[in-house]
Structures are given as structure tokens and as C-alpha cells.
Design a protein around this motif. Structure first.
Motif, short mmCIF file in Angstrom:
data_model
loop_
_atom_site.label_atom_id
_atom_site.label_comp_id
_atom_site.label_asym_id
_atom_site.label_seq_id
_atom_site.Cartn_x
_atom_site.Cartn_y
_atom_site.Cartn_z
N GLU A 13 0.82 -1.22 0.00
CA GLU A 13 0.00 0.00 0.00
C GLU A 13 0.85 1.27 0.00
O GLU A 13 0.61 2.19 -0.79
CB GLU A 13 -0.93 -0.01 1.23
CG GLU A 13 -1.97 -1.11 1.22
CD GLU A 13 -3.15 -0.80 0.30
OE1 GLU A 13 -3.15 0.28 -0.33
OE2 GLU A 13 -4.06 -1.63 0.23
N GLU A 17 1.21 4.03 -2.96
CA GLU A 17 0.82 5.42 -2.71
C GLU A 17 1.92 6.38 -3.15
O GLU A 17 1.64 7.44 -3.73
CB GLU A 17 0.51 5.60 -1.23
CG GLU A 17 0.00 6.99 -0.87
CD GLU A 17 -0.30 7.12 0.61
OE1 GLU A 17 -0.33 8.26 1.11
OE2 GLU A 17 -0.48 6.07 1.28
N ARG A 102 -4.00 1.23 -8.02
CA ARG A 102 -4.39 2.59 -7.71
C ARG A 102 -4.16 3.46 -8.94
O ARG A 102 -3.28 3.19 -9.74
CB ARG A 102 -3.59 3.14 -6.52
CG ARG A 102 -3.75 2.32 -5.25
CD ARG A 102 -5.16 2.45 -4.66
NE ARG A 102 -5.28 1.69 -3.41
CZ ARG A 102 -5.78 0.46 -3.34
NH1 ARG A 102 -6.20 -0.15 -4.45
NH2 ARG A 102 -5.86 -0.16 -2.18
#
Length: 803
Positions: A13, A17, A102
């Protein structure tokens, strides 16, 4: 190394990011969209970070279609058993997993734990982007992949390129760049070393330059040459064809298009397509496509065409380069970069932003789109970072854009300048490559042969080279009067050719030579009758000609280039089995290949043309007549295959009474594969003439001994031809070493009847003090001050004051 997964596959994660944050920052802070894109695309593709992998895709299509981020995944396929990449087909158990992604603007990112990078000895995790739709799952390929072991249409492979670079055996070669013995830094190149040009080049096609049809096959040839050179052993005649060069130009090795008739090289039997993770089976097939290399799909350009990798590993390219760098005299490696167009097969691999529209070779690329522009330059950088010393930009005149105000195409010289400025980093060393442009502008205008200067890009980039006028595809030295009618261009080589690639033999000229129309009998044609008494003999001697070889190596400036197949006097043509739409037309345009290249004896060889014989073409004459008919109806119908089939079906051909478009495609496919086999140099190993190959090697070494020959002729040098020609084109000239150490006298019968001349008188130089240093058989006793009879292709070169 283990083939089991070390950890569970999961999204990192925080690392993901950071990728998104970096993208947003670059897009917001850059002065323009192109500069922003250049910064972002460096991270695209798949990069092994030592503990995890980072994946990035440019996905404007997901934004256009409003695909929710939660429906987009990186699909990972990891074999759980060792995979033999040399096998024609294998089925292996795999773990198929989908990991969330993402999005930042038009970019999709994921940093993932638990994946496995590929190495020399192990197939890594395969990957692609996939997203859910109402109709099922759609996929997006990675156009910036480093490894595509199953071709451009299969998932890419996560590859540990940093390990490969760290372990490359020629690291010392790169570490020496910029030192006192190697290229020096220049202000023009931002203080980076620019690779110096080679003395001469050998062009080769990996698919036909060795029996294996691979880069490894060519590397083995050079390993043996190096061993013999170091141990003082004599080279075989075929080995001589590869020796005497300090540069090799490799025809394009990017992934290529594929026809629908090719088997899928990757297929997965997925028992639960909607599950995030599942055990499955994958069938893997070794790519065997045949292509001359220019039918690229752009997607995966940074990787190597797996059809020329017998190991299936990118390491094979690095090993090939290292082998050439490790020759007793290191050889530069030049990559042929074809980014001026895309085959139609690219439509299923790239998003619509890449394309401007249909073009002469398939699809025109949109160089005005900022991200496309940035990705193309990044593809070039990654490809060259395998370790190339030079870059040959194919068809630089094709890099064009449409100006809606003037309603005209314009050359995108700014993009070519960006290509020239791309910096490579290999083995930790930054440098810029030797730049070579093929640019025939204003081609394809009707007057291009007359109008092209072949100097546009040299004038813009003074360090760069271009393919010269005698090297371009339209040159056909087998045609009578070639050396007379092309005199003005040859004279240009003498006057301004120091930064031209010169010579008459390359993949394009040899292809063009076999397209020339011939009459029904040999003596009714326009071929040079003095070269040989048959068409195959004529074209072989035209492209490996002692007079023209000596002209370019022993007298004229520039960097001479030869082609392996010309050196071996072996056949060559436009080989491709990748596209039925184009194959039939290419075969039609090949109508005279049989006349020029295929003797009855060659065709009757049981190991040659096996596919065409299975279709009923039992002898050469049947094939020749059908080829001529195919060309005629193709021209009449603009290659409409249905109309062609109707017209050909009315004739008595081996294809039978039911000739249709599919039958023509089958014929064309058989033709392409048979011709590719026919052109493999392994068939001609035992046919090489030791005296001829020794002469050719001698003139190449003559050039290496006299680096001053690369410079343009000076005002006190002379180059001319005998007037009137009187049925013989006699070139002659004299030039001097700028240091005053040596003077050369050159006389050659370029074509025509035998002529008797006194070399010193012809060139109007002093009669005394000349030593014969180069001579064709029969002229070994020539004396500069005495009459010598030169038959077609004879040459004598004398030296005064030299070594």
C-alpha cells in the motif's frame, strides 16, 4: 533458485501510494505535458526493486470508459514448476492472481510483494493489466516490457534487468568509455562521451545469419572467429565473410506482429476466472515467426523478439553484444530502430492515443501526443540500454505530423533531435550512441531520387551519419549502365561522403535487386551481361563485386557497409509470415525472385521449397510462371485477393480448380517460409570461394590500416571516369594521406567490355615509385606505368610512400 513463491502476493500500500503521489506531483509541476510525461513514463512497465515489484501502465482508455479503480487489477501468472523455454510446447501449472491497483490521472500503479523476477535460468512472473466489464475481463498489455518470452500478444515477464546489467561480462568495455583511449566527452553532448563511428559495418539478419536463426547462433560464429584469431588459425571462407569489421548493424530485433494462423503462444486454462487467486494450467509455445524485423507493433519494443532468442532469455542479447565487444579488435553493435510506423497488428496492443491514422506501412504514430512522444523515446532508451554502441534510425523521413493549417505533412525534426539526445546507461556508465539516420526526404515524393540530399540530419546534428545515396534501396548494380548513370551520386560520395554509410549491399538493395523485371530469356533483359552468364550469377556478383568493394574500401570516404548475404553470395529477400493481408502482395512483388535467385538445381534440392512442393509446385518453371501471373493479376486488381483468385482460377495451376483468397494466402505463407529457409546462410557454408572471400577480407583490412580514407577527398585529390566510355565504365583516381605519408592510385572497370590502360597515365600521375597493393585475380602483375587489361569488375590499387 526456487520456483515456489516466497511470500503471499499482496499490494504494498505505501509503495503504491508513493508512485501515485510522484505521478501527481510531476504532472502538476512540469512546464508542459511532454516534459511531465517524460518524467512519469520512466517508471512505467515492471521494475524489480529487490524486495517487491512496481508496475505502471498508461491507461487513458480506462478514464475514457469510466472504469472504476476497484475493477482494475494486475494479473500475475507464476509457474510453480521449472519451465523449459527451448521446448516447442509445454503445459505447466501456474498460480494466477489478481492484485488491486491505484490510479493517478491517466496512470495505473501497483507495488506488489510476493512476485518472482525472471533470470537467465528461470522464467519469472508473467503479468498484464486486467479489468472487469459487463462482458467479462479485458486486458491491457505492457508496451514498455523488458521481456516478452511468448511474443507481443502474450503477458509480459517481470525481469531482473538490474541483475543482468550487473553481471554482464563486458562491463570493462563500458567502464573505459570516456577515458583517453575511448570516446571523449563533448560539450554538445552535455559532457557525456559519444561513441565514435566504426570503420566499417556488417549488417546481419539474426533469423537467417546462422543455422540456428538466433542471436546465440551468430555469437557462436564470432566466438570461433575470436578463438582462431587469438590462436593464429586460418579462418574458413564463410568465417571470412564475418571478419574484418569493427561494427555490426543488427536488423530490428523488436517483437513483431503475428498472423491469426499462428498458434497462441500463451494460453491459460483458468478454472475460476472470477476468483482473485486460483491454481491453473498454462500452455506455452515457443514463438517461431519469420520476419525481416520491420513489421513491429511498437508495444514491447524495449524487449527482444523471442523468435531470435534460442534460450528465450534477454541475456542472449547481452551475451551476443559481449561476444562482439570481446573480439581481438572490439566490435561496435548498432541497433536498427524502427519507430517510424506500426504494423496494423499494433491496434490490439496499444490504446487509440498512439495512432494518427492508417499509413503506407500500417499505422502512422501520433508524435504530437505528449505521452506517446515520451513513451517512444523511453522505448528507445530501454532498448539501447541492453548495451548498443550505435543506433540506426530506420526511415527517419517517416517521422511526420499533419499540419491542419497548411494541410501538409511536416517532418518532426524536433522528435529526431530528442532521439539523438537520449542518454544510455550501461554497466553504470552514461554515454550517447553513434547516431545513424536513414533519411531520403522528400521521399515518397515522385522526384525524391533526384531531390534528396541525404544530408538534412547531418547538417542538423554534425556528429551524426546518414545512409548515403548509393546505399539507398533503389540502387540496382546488376543492371547495365548502373555505374555510368549513378556517377553523379558516386561523385557526391567522394566530395561529401565522410559521414555517409556507403556501399551497395544491404537488406534493402538486395531485396530491390530481386524485384527487377526480367524478360522471358536471359539475353533479352537489361542485366549487365559482363557479370555472369546467368541471372543468379549476375546478381550475386553485382552485390559482392571486387571493383565496387575496392572502390568503397580502398578509395572513397565514409563508412562502408556490407550485408552478410552479399558477402556469402547467398539469396536474400523480404521474409515475413506474419500478415496474410500483406503477404500476398509481397509475394506478387517478389515475382522475379525465382528468376534472379532460384536455379532449377536449387529448386530440385529435396530440402528446399518443401512447402511449395507440397502444394503441387513440382518444378521451378511452374513456380516462376505462377509468380509472374500472380504479379500481373495483383497489379490489375490492386491486390484484391478475391478478384485475383477468380482470374487465377481460370488458369491451369497446381493450386487446383478452386482457387480462392484463402488458397492464395496459403500459397503466400508457404512461399514466405520456404524463402526464409532458402536464405539461411547455413546452406551456403560449403560453397564459399576461398580466393574471393580472401580478397574481400583484404580490402576490409586495407581500410582499417588507413583510417584517413574516411575523410572527404581534398582539392588536390582526383576522382573521375574515362571519357568517352567507349563501352567501358572506367573509374580512376588518386588521393593522398593528409599527413603526406602515402598516395593511392585507383583504377577499376566498373562495368563493360575489357579495356587496356596505363594506370599512371589515366590518372595523370608520376609513373615511378608505385607498388601494387590490391588486385583482382589476373591482375596481380600489374604495373602502374605499363598497360594492363581490366575486364568487368577488375580493379588495381597502387600505393606510393606507404607501408
Amino acid at each position: 533458485m526456487s520456483d515456489t513463491l516466497a511470500t503471499d502476493v499482496s499490494l504494498c500500500e505505501r509503495a503504491t501510494e508513493r508512485l501515485c503521489e510522484r505521478t501527481s506531483e510531476r504532472l502538476a509541476s512540469a512546464d508542459d505535458a511532454f516534459e511531465a510525461a517524460r518524467d512519469v513514463v520512466e517508471k512505467l512497465g515492471a521494475h524489480w526493486q529487490g524486495e517487491h515489484a512496481e508496475f505502471g501502465f498508461w491507461t487513458p482508455e480506462l478514464v475514457d470508459r469510466s472504469v472504476p479503480e476497484e475493477d482494475v487489477f494486475v494479473e500475475l501468472i507464476t509457474p510453480t514448476e521449472p519451465v523449459d523455454l527451448t521446448a516447442d510446447e509445454t503445459t505447466v501449472p501456474v498460480r494466477r492472481e489478481r492484485v488491486p491497483t491505484r490510479r493517478a490521472g491517466e496512470y495505473t500503479w501497483a507495488a506488489i510483494d510476493g512476485v518472482r523476477p525472471g533470470t537467465r535460468d528461470r522464467l519469472g512472473t508473467l503479468y498484464r493489466l486486467t479489468y472487469r466489464t459487463d462482458d467479462g475481463w479485458e486486458t491491457i498489455h505492457d508496451p514498455l516490457a523488458y521481456s516478452l518470452p511468448f511474443g507481443a500478444y502474450a503477458p509480459a515477464e517481470l525481469y531482473d534487468v538490474d541483475r543482468l546489467d550487473a553481471e554482464r561480462p563486458d562491463r570493462e568495455y563500458y567502464e573505459a568509455l570516456g577515458t583517453e583511449d575511448e570516446p571523449v566527452a563533448t560539450e554538445e553532448d552535455g559532457g557525456l562521451p559519444r561513441i565514435e563511428p566504426a570503420t566499417n559495418l556488417l549488417e546481419l539478419h539474426p533469423g537467417t545469419a546462422s543455422e540456428a536463426g538466433s542471436l546465440a547462433g551468430v555469437a557462436r560464429r564470432y566466438e570461433e572467429i575470436a578463438r582462431k584469431r587469438r590462436e593464429g588459425e586460418e579462418l574458413t571462407p564463410m568465417e571470412r565473410n564475418f571478419a574484418g569489421y569493427d561494427g555490426v548493424q543488427v536488423m530490428p530485433i523488436a517483437p513483431i506482429t503475428e498472423g491469426e494462423y499462428h498458434s497462441d503462444h500463451f494460453a491459460i486454462d483458468d478454472p475460476a476466472p472470477n476468483q482473485r487467486s486460483v491454481d491453473a494450467e498454462a500452455t506455452l509455445r515457443r514463438p517461431r515467426m519469420v520476419n525481416w524485423g520491420y513489421d513491429i507493433v511498437v508495444s514491447g519494443f524495449s524487449a527482444v523478439n523471442p523468435a531470435v532468442l534460442e534460450t528465450g532469455r534477454p541475456d542472449e542479447l547481452v551475451d551476443f553484444i559481449a561476444t562482439l565487444h570481446d573480439q581481438p579488435e572490439p566490435m561496435r553493435v548498432v541497433f536498427d530502430i524502427a519507430l517510424g510506423h506500426a504494423d496494423d497488428g499494433a491496434l490490439g496492443l496499444l490504446n487509440d492515443e498512439f495512432f494518427e491514422g492508417p499509413g503506407m506501412y500500417g499505422r502512422e504514430l501520433d508524435y504530437t501526443q505528449p505521452t506517446v512522444r515520451a513513451i517512444l523515446l523511453e522505448l528507445q532508451r530501454r532498448k539501447m540500454d541492453w548495451g548498443a554502441d550505435g543506433i540506426r534510425v530506420d526511415g527517419a523521413q517517416d517521422f511526420t505530423n499533419w499540419d491542419p493549417e497548411t494541410e501538409e505533412e511536416y517532418h518532426d525534426d524536433e522528435f529526431l533531435a530528442e532521439m539523438d539526445a537520449v542518454t544510455q546507461t550501461v554497466a553504470g556508465r552514461e554515454y550517447r550512441p553513434w547516431m545513424i539516420f536513414e533519411d531520403g526526404r522528400p521521399w515518397p515524393d515522385e522526384d525524391w531520387e533526384l531531390a534528396s540530399s541525404y544530408r538534412e540530419l547531418i547538417e542538423q546534428h554534425p556528429h551524426s551519419f546518414q545512409w548515403g545515396p548509393v546505399t539507398f534501396a533503389h540502387n540496382t548494380p546488376a543492371i547495365l549502365t548502373f555505374w555510368a548513370t549513378k556517377w553523379w551520386r558516386v561523385r557526391e560520395v567522394a566530395e561529401m561522403g565522410s559521414q555517409w554509410i556507403s556501399g551497395v549491399a544491404n537488406h534493402d538493395t538486395m531485396r530491390r535487386g530481386a524485384q527487377v523485371e526480367v524478360g522471358e530469356s536471359w539475353d533479352a533483359t537489361q542485366e549487365n551481361p559482363y557479370l555472369a552468364d546467368s541471372l543468379p550469377g549476375t546478381i550475386e556478383r553485382a552485390y559482392d563485386n571486387p571493383a565496387s568493394n575496392a572502390l568503397f574500401y580502398c578509395f572513397l570516404p565514409g563508412v562502408p557497409m556490407d550485408f552478410t548475404h552479399a558477402n556469402a553470395r547467398a539469396p536474400w529477400y523480404f521474409v515475413r509470415d506474419t500478415d496474410p493481408d500483406w503477404n500476398v502482395k509481397v509475394v506478387g512483388e517478389s515475382a522475379y525472385f525465382v528468376d534472379w535467385r532460384v536455379s532449377a538445381e536449387r529448386y530440385d534440392d529435396l530440402d528446399q521449397f518443401t512447402r511449395l512442393k507440397e502444394l503441387g509446385f513440382d518444378d521451378r518453371e511452374q513456380l516462376r510462371e505462377f509468380g509472374h501471373a500472380l504479379a500481373s493479376v495483383g497489379e490489375a486488381t490492386d491486390y484484391d485477393r478475391d478478384l485475383m483468385a477468380t482470374m487465377l482460377g481460370a488458369m491451369d495451376w497446381p493450386l487446383g480448380d478452386d482457387v480462392d483468397a484463402a488458397a492464395l494466402e496459403t500459397f503466400a505463407l508457404a512461399w514466405m517460409r520456404d524463402v526464409a529457409d532458402f536464405c539461411n546462410l547455413a546452406h551456403y557454408e560449403d560453397e564459399q570461394d576461398p580466393d574471393r572471400t580472401a580478397f574481400d577480407l583484404d580490402v576490409r583490412e586495407f581500410r582499417h590500416d588507413r583510417p584517413w580514407l574516411r575523410r572527404d577527398l581534398r582539392a588536390d585529390d582526383e576522382f573521375s571516369y574515362a571519357h568517352p566510355t567507349d563501352q567501358t565504365v572506367l573509374y580512376y583516381g588518386q588521393r593522398s594521406d593528409p599527413g603526406g605519408a602515402e598516395q593511392l592510385l585507383f583504377v577499376a572497370n566498373m562495368e563493360g567490355r575489357p579495356a587496356t590502360v596505363v594506370p599512371a597515365d589515366l590518372a595523370d600521375v608520376a609513373r615511378g615509385g608505385w607498388e601494387l597493393v590490391v588486385a583482382t585475380p589476373g591482375c596481380e602483375d600489374a604495373v602502374a606505368a605499363e598497360p594492363v587489361t581490366l575486364t568487368d569488375s577488375d580493379v588495381v590499387v597502387f600505393s606510393r610512400g606507404g607501408r
